[in-house]
Design a protein around this motif. Structure first.
Motif, PDB file in Angstrom:
ATOM      1  N   GLY A 273       0.910  10.585   5.705  1.00 48.30           N
ATOM      2  CA  GLY A 273       1.867   9.669   5.110  1.00 48.30           C
ATOM      3  C   GLY A 273       2.025   9.929   3.629  1.00 48.30           C
ATOM      4  O   GLY A 273       1.443  10.873   3.071  1.00 48.30           O
ATOM      5  N   TRP A 274       2.817   9.085   3.003  1.00 50.99           N
ATOM      6  CA  TRP A 274       3.101   9.208   1.567  1.00 50.99           C
ATOM      7  C   TRP A 274       2.442   8.059   0.820  1.00 50.99           C
ATOM      8  O   TRP A 274       2.386   6.928   1.317  1.00 50.99           O
ATOM      9  CB  TRP A 274       4.601   9.187   1.317  1.00 50.99           C
ATOM     10  CG  TRP A 274       5.311  10.398   1.826  1.00 50.99           C
ATOM     11  CD1 TRP A 274       5.889  10.554   3.055  1.00 50.99           C
ATOM     12  CD2 TRP A 274       5.519  11.627   1.128  1.00 50.99           C
ATOM     13  NE1 TRP A 274       6.447  11.803   3.170  1.00 50.99           N
ATOM     14  CE2 TRP A 274       6.234  12.494   1.993  1.00 50.99           C
ATOM     15  CE3 TRP A 274       5.173  12.089  -0.138  1.00 50.99           C
ATOM     16  CZ2 TRP A 274       6.614  13.775   1.630  1.00 50.99           C
ATOM     17  CZ3 TRP A 274       5.542  13.363  -0.506  1.00 50.99           C
ATOM     18  CH2 TRP A 274       6.253  14.198   0.369  1.00 50.99           C
ATOM     19  N   ILE A 275       1.990   8.383  -0.397  1.00 50.10           N
ATOM     20  CA  ILE A 275       1.310   7.394  -1.220  1.00 50.10           C
ATOM     21  C   ILE A 275       1.698   7.635  -2.673  1.00 50.10           C
ATOM     22  O   ILE A 275       1.893   8.784  -3.082  1.00 50.10           O
ATOM     23  CB  ILE A 275      -0.226   7.510  -1.029  1.00 50.10           C
ATOM     24  CG1 ILE A 275      -0.954   6.331  -1.648  1.00 50.10           C
ATOM     25  CG2 ILE A 275      -0.747   8.819  -1.587  1.00 50.10           C
ATOM     26  CD1 ILE A 275      -2.425   6.287  -1.274  1.00 50.10           C
ATOM     27  N   PRO A 276       1.861   6.582  -3.463  1.00 52.74           N
ATOM     28  CA  PRO A 276       2.114   6.815  -4.891  1.00 52.74           C
ATOM     29  C   PRO A 276       1.000   7.661  -5.495  1.00 52.74           C
ATOM     30  O   PRO A 276      -0.184   7.377  -5.301  1.00 52.74           O
ATOM     31  CB  PRO A 276       2.145   5.400  -5.481  1.00 52.74           C
ATOM     32  CG  PRO A 276       2.548   4.529  -4.340  1.00 52.74           C
ATOM     33  CD  PRO A 276       1.935   5.147  -3.125  1.00 52.74           C
ATOM     34  N   THR A 277       1.391   8.701  -6.197  1.00 57.26           N
ATOM     35  CA  THR A 277       0.409   9.659  -6.704  1.00 57.26           C
ATOM     36  C   THR A 277      -0.668   8.993  -7.557  1.00 57.26           C
ATOM     37  O   THR A 277      -1.850   9.347  -7.467  1.00 57.26           O
ATOM     38  CB  THR A 277       1.121  10.752  -7.521  1.00 57.26           C
ATOM     39  OG1 THR A 277       2.065  11.423  -6.673  1.00 57.26           O
ATOM     40  CG2 THR A 277       0.139  11.769  -8.070  1.00 57.26           C
ATOM     41  N   ASP A 278      -0.296   8.009  -8.355  1.00 58.70           N
ATOM     42  CA  ASP A 278      -1.286   7.395  -9.241  1.00 58.70           C
ATOM     43  C   ASP A 278      -2.275   6.499  -8.496  1.00 58.70           C
ATOM     44  O   ASP A 278      -3.250   6.018  -9.084  1.00 58.70           O
ATOM     45  CB  ASP A 278      -0.599   6.607 -10.361  1.00 58.70           C
ATOM     46  CG  ASP A 278       0.324   5.530  -9.823  1.00 58.70           C
ATOM     47  OD1 ASP A 278       0.429   5.388  -8.587  1.00 58.70           O
ATOM     48  OD2 ASP A 278       0.956   4.838 -10.639  1.00 58.70           O
ATOM     49  N   THR A 279      -2.063   6.246  -7.208  1.00 59.57           N
ATOM     50  CA  THR A 279      -3.014   5.447  -6.429  1.00 59.57           C
ATOM     51  C   THR A 279      -3.857   6.319  -5.504  1.00 59.57           C
ATOM     52  O   THR A 279      -4.708   5.805  -4.780  1.00 59.57           O
ATOM     53  CB  THR A 279      -2.277   4.393  -5.578  1.00 59.57           C
ATOM     54  OG1 THR A 279      -1.480   5.060  -4.586  1.00 59.57           O
ATOM     55  CG2 THR A 279      -1.392   3.507  -6.437  1.00 59.57           C
ATOM     56  N   TYR A 280      -3.626   7.648  -5.521  1.00 58.12           N
ATOM     57  CA  TYR A 280      -4.318   8.529  -4.588  1.00 58.12           C
ATOM     58  C   TYR A 280      -5.836   8.473  -4.772  1.00 58.12           C
ATOM     59  O   TYR A 280      -6.595   8.340  -3.803  1.00 58.12           O
ATOM     60  CB  TYR A 280      -3.827   9.971  -4.758  1.00 58.12           C
ATOM     61  CG  TYR A 280      -4.658  10.976  -3.999  1.00 58.12           C
ATOM     62  CD1 TYR A 280      -4.568  11.073  -2.615  1.00 58.12           C
ATOM     63  CD2 TYR A 280      -5.558  11.809  -4.671  1.00 58.12           C
ATOM     64  CE1 TYR A 280      -5.341  11.973  -1.913  1.00 58.12           C
ATOM     65  CE2 TYR A 280      -6.342  12.718  -3.981  1.00 58.12           C
ATOM     66  CZ  TYR A 280      -6.227  12.805  -2.596  1.00 58.12           C
ATOM     67  OH  TYR A 280      -7.004  13.691  -1.902  1.00 58.12           O
ATOM     68  N   SER A 281      -6.311   8.577  -5.982  1.00 54.44           N
ATOM     69  CA  SER A 281      -7.762   8.587  -6.242  1.00 54.44           C
ATOM     70  C   SER A 281      -8.409   7.303  -5.759  1.00 54.44           C
ATOM     71  O   SER A 281      -9.487   7.317  -5.141  1.00 54.44           O
ATOM     72  CB  SER A 281      -8.033   8.791  -7.736  1.00 54.44           C
ATOM     73  OG  SER A 281      -7.546  10.044  -8.165  1.00 54.44           O
TER      74      SER A 281
END
Length: 717
Positions: A273-281
């Motif tokens: 799926g897709w996730i906002p990059t800044d919330t990945y960590s």
């Protein structure tokens, strides 16, 4: 946005789903059979039971008409308490609902019987006298008695007859001749307009029977009111529980059905799926905390915003990243591969003041992740065009009021529509002031600007046509500029000039020549005079050199188009056609202003002064009409129409004229108001969609819908 995969053991799939759900950031994409050896997942144990309960809860909410505003505070609902209370409420509501259905059916049956008996009650003949004769035939129906009598008098096979009627119901008695066949009475009435009624099998007088049925019906209605009252009490008691139960069961159902989007084997699963990059960590840390090393989160692709219709991506592998020059770059990972042509989901994050205009953008399609979201531009231009096209304080205030009602009474799309209406109304008021404080077509103040519908003001009508074209040039330049920016970000300069620069050169080059003095004798004077009329600054056209340079630029644009996009060469003059299309703005302005003036003219009357070169002056009062008529007789003014209300005098005719004139004014302005919504609204939207969006916008994006739920009625345990 980042494309991620979550790979893990099936033993921890429940914990992974729970952690991802609570994080509420992963937009899950469906399994697309790209992985060999994997199959689509199946729902977790208990999904069917949860869905059955959810269906029950929603059915109970529908029966009780629970709307969602019956609960103020969120609360915790234990699973065992949910089961027990749901069973109790279901039994009670179903019992009451069944009883309500039975009562409604009984009331309906009684009403049908009453409707069937009322004609016989109107006729006033006992029911047993209308049937079961050996020597007579009887027909009862709804018809005109004269036609029945004439038909029976001419019929063969009838020795004697008698016709009784009352209230449109007819009873015909006939004694057949000795040799006549059965049914001779009905045969005689063939061709007669009669609706034959079947005589009910009842012994009482029809009126008494109807009274008895009405009494029974009243008792049934009383019972129904009692049941309705009990259901209302149940609603008051159970609404909060049902809202909490629906929310909790919805959450459970989403969790248990999540594996349907996964790729699975007997022992493992893969979710993407897709996730906002800044919330990945943070997402990665959350899953690690939940299941440790039993699941692995991997960033497959990182998409960045580009408004060119093809999003830019970076493949991410083994902790490194490399730029991918085009959107079709393939990013390989240990868990499989992902193709960059999959568009990330979209969040339209516009300022609150402009967000209602997302409704107009989504009417075409939601923007792709890779596209420029035109919502803010629509917010800046649509109300401006709408307000100019109507330009009346009175109508504007009503548009604001209508929008305020929609905004206050509804949610969702209707609330957004209310906000759009208020903005359109505010600009309508603004331009109404500019055009002389127009109030339903009547000028309250004197200004330098005119709509162009008054006698001798034709130059203003032509001037607004010119300014509509100038607005179109600016609007289209903005669209082509966005297209140019989109292309230059991820294509070569040469490609960008072929794709977008050619149209910019054509648009500005052709119109620079049109507004120049080059070959000026072949161009209409109003092109230059219109600018002078509105600005007050003498304008005789752009210098000849500018016009020649414009032609040269247009030629270069055509050459670029022929080289880079030869299939579009037949459209080389479309920039002229597109700009001329904006003339519809002035067309609606003149049409609506003319309609408002016509309504006032009919209702109140008007005259023209200065020998036909002045404006309309409305009359309003009989005394003023008399004064105008004196001046008209002297040739000082021209009386256009005396008006309906001005014919008032203390007589029946005068009062009728006043009432009818007021009626014409009210209905006429309501018609103009409504036509303003359709005409100005549709034409404004058309210019946005057809002329503007076509230059840079495609749409087709998917809404970002993260796995999770925003709790409203329940709290986490």
């Amino acid at each position: 946005m980042s494309k991620v995969s979550v790979t893990g053991s099936k033993r921890v799939i429940d914990d992974v789903i729970e952690a991802a759900y609570e994080h509420h950031s992963l937009h899950v994409t469906d399994y697309d059979e790209r992985y060999e050896g994997f199959e689509p997942g199946v729902s977790l144990d208990g999904a069917e039971e949860v869905n059955d309960r959810l269906v029950t809860v929603r059915a109970l909410e529908s029966i009780l008409d629970v709307e969602g505003d019956e609960l103020d505070a969120a609360g915790v609902l234990e699973d065992e308490a949910l089961k027990a209370e749901l069973s109790e409420i279901r039994d009670r509501v179903n019992e009451l609902n069944d009883r309500r259905d039975e009562l409604r059916a009984s009331i309906r049956d009684r009403q049908e019987e009453i409707d069937r008996l009322e004609p016989f009650a109107e006729l006033g003949i006992e029911l047993d006298l209308l049937r079961a004769y050996d020597s007579l035939e009887v027909v009862v129906g709804q018809a005109k008695p004269d036609g029945i009598e004439a038909a029976l008098a001419d019929a063969d096979g009838i020795d004697a007859f008698e016709v009784f009627s009352s209230g449109g119901v007819v009873a015909a008695f006939a004694r057949p001749a000795a040799d006549a066949e059965s049914g001779v009475l009905q045969d005689a009435l063939v061709g007669i307009d009669i609706a034959i009624l079947e005589v009910p099998d009842a012994g009482a007088a029809p009126s008494e029977y109807v009274s008895e049925l009405e009494r029974e019906q009243a008792e049934l209605r009383a019972d129904l009111e009692e049941v309705e009252s009990e259901l209302t009490s149940v609603k008051e008691e159970a609404a909060g529980f049902l809202l909490r139960a629906e929310e909790q069961l919805t959450i459970e159902a989403q969790k248990k059905e999540a594996p349907l989007s996964f790729a699975t084997t007997e022992n493992a699963f893969v979710a993407e799926g897709w996730i906002p990059t800044d919330t990945y960590s943070d997402f990665e840390a959350t899953l690690a905390e939940a299941v440790g090393d039993h699941a692995e989160v991997e960033e497959l692709e990182r998409a960045s915003f580009t408004p060119d219709g093809n999003h830019h991506s970076e493949s991410v592998h083994d902790g490194g990243s490399g730029s991918a020059s085009e959107s079709d770059t393939e990013a390989a990972t240990d868990g499989g591969h992902v193709t960059g042509d999959e568009e990330p989901p979209v969040v339209q994050d516009n300022p609150g003041i402009a967000s209602p205009f997302e409704l107009l953008v989504r009417a075409v399609n939601r923007p792709k992740y890779s596209e420029f979201d035109p919502t803010l531009l629509v917010f800046l231009t649509f109300p401006l065009m709408f307000g100019f096209m109507i330009g009346d304080v009175g109508y504007g205030v009503l548009y604001v009021a209508m929008g305020a009602v929609l905004y206050a009474k509804f949610d969702g799309a209707m609330r957004d529509m209310g906000s759009i209406a208020m903005w359109a109304g505010l600009f309508t008021v603004l331009f109404g002031v500019v055009f002389g404080g127009d109030l339903f077509g009547y000028h309250l103040i004197s200004t330098e600007f005119s709509k162009g519908v008054s006698p001798g003001a034709e130059n203003w009508a032509l001037a607004w046509l010119v300014f509509s074209a100038l607005f179109g040039i600016v609007h289209l330049n903005l669209g082509f500029a966005l297209s140019f920016i989109s292309n230059i970000q991820h294509h070569s300069f040469k490609h960008t000039m072929y794709e977008s620069g050619s149209w910019l050169l054509l648009l500005n080059g052709l119109w620079a020549w049109i507004f120049s003095r080059h070959v000026g004798q072949a161009k209409p004077d109003f092109l230059f005079e219109g600018i002078t009329t509105v600005t007050g600054v003498a304008f005789t056209g752009l210098p000849t050199e500018v016009g020649i340079a414009g032609l040269a630029a247009a030629g270069v644009g055509a050459l670029l188009l022929a080289i880079g996009e030869p299939t579009e060469l037949p459209e080389v003059l479309s920039p002229i056609v597109n700009v001329v299309s904006y003339a519809r703005i002035t067309a609606v302005l003149l049409a609506k202003a003319g309609m408002a003036v016509a309504v006032n003219l009919l209702a109140f009357g008007a005259y023209i002064d200065d020998g036909g070169e002045g404006s309309f002056h409305f009359i309003f009062t009989p005394s003023y009409l008399a004064e105008v008529q004196e001046h008209a007789a002297a040739g000082e003014v021209e009386l256009v129409f005396a008006g309906l209300t001005t014919a008032f005098e203390p007589s029946t005719l005068g009062v009728a004229a006043l009432v009818f004139g007021v009626f014409v004014a009210i209905v006429g302005h309501i018609v103009v108001l409504l036509l303003g919504i359709t005409a100005a609204g549709i034409q404004g939207v058309r210019l946005e969609y057809v002329e503007f969006f076509n230059k840079f916008y495609e749409g087709g994006g998917n809404e970002y819908s993260p796995f999770g739920y925003d709790r409203q009625y329940t709290a986490e345990e």
